[in-house]
Design an enzyme around this catalytic site. Sequence first.
Site, PDB file in Angstrom:
ATOM      1  N   HIS A  92       0.601  -4.702   9.249  1.00 55.18           N
ATOM      2  CA  HIS A  92       0.675  -4.160   8.304  1.00 55.18           C
ATOM      3  C   HIS A  92       0.817  -3.142   7.660  1.00 55.18           C
ATOM      4  CE1 HIS A  92       3.814  -5.266   4.887  1.00 55.18           C
ATOM      5  NE2 HIS A  92       4.464  -5.120   6.182  1.00 55.18           N
ATOM      6  N   ASP A  93      -0.537  -3.039   6.998  1.00 55.10           N
ATOM      7  CA  ASP A  93      -1.238  -1.331   6.089  1.00 55.10           C
ATOM      8  C   ASP A  93      -0.960  -0.484   6.779  1.00 55.10           C
ATOM      9  OD1 ASP A  93      -1.426  -3.498   3.713  1.00 55.10           O
ATOM     10  OD2 ASP A  93      -3.575  -3.609   4.307  1.00 55.10           O
TER      11      ASP A  93
END
Length: 150
Positions: A92-93
């Site tokens: 996600h990052d």
Amino acid sequence: MRPTATKGLVAAGVTAAALLATATTAEAAPADKAQVLSSFTQTSASSYNSWASAEANRGAWSAYGFNWSTDYCSSSPDNPFGFPFQKSCQRHDFGYRNYKEMGAFSAHKSRLDSAFYEDLKRVCNRYSGATKSACNSTAWVYYQAVRAFG
């Protein structure tokens, strides 16, 4: 200026311009960077697996200049109640940071958050019964948090 000096300066200028163009081209990311980034950030398990393979072999992708930095699940636990959400948070990052750097974050945020939720649910699918329900509930909370605050 004498004609020979002028020719020398022109030749030096052309050489410098050629070197600069070569250096710029060599440092530029491949033209398919956006396509590759998109393929690494879809909601499917195959997209997650492709990203995980690339993440494990970052050197092979260095020409793309991807931002692999992460703080995992930020200020939330990486493994809440023992559920291993760390890699899902890491991907996600990856999506957030790279789309922000490309100036295309807002167009992709919803899909990145959905991919995160799908990744979390795949983690939860390893469990059964009440443990799976607890995992899915925790995944839902994490997903709602990134939708609201991510």
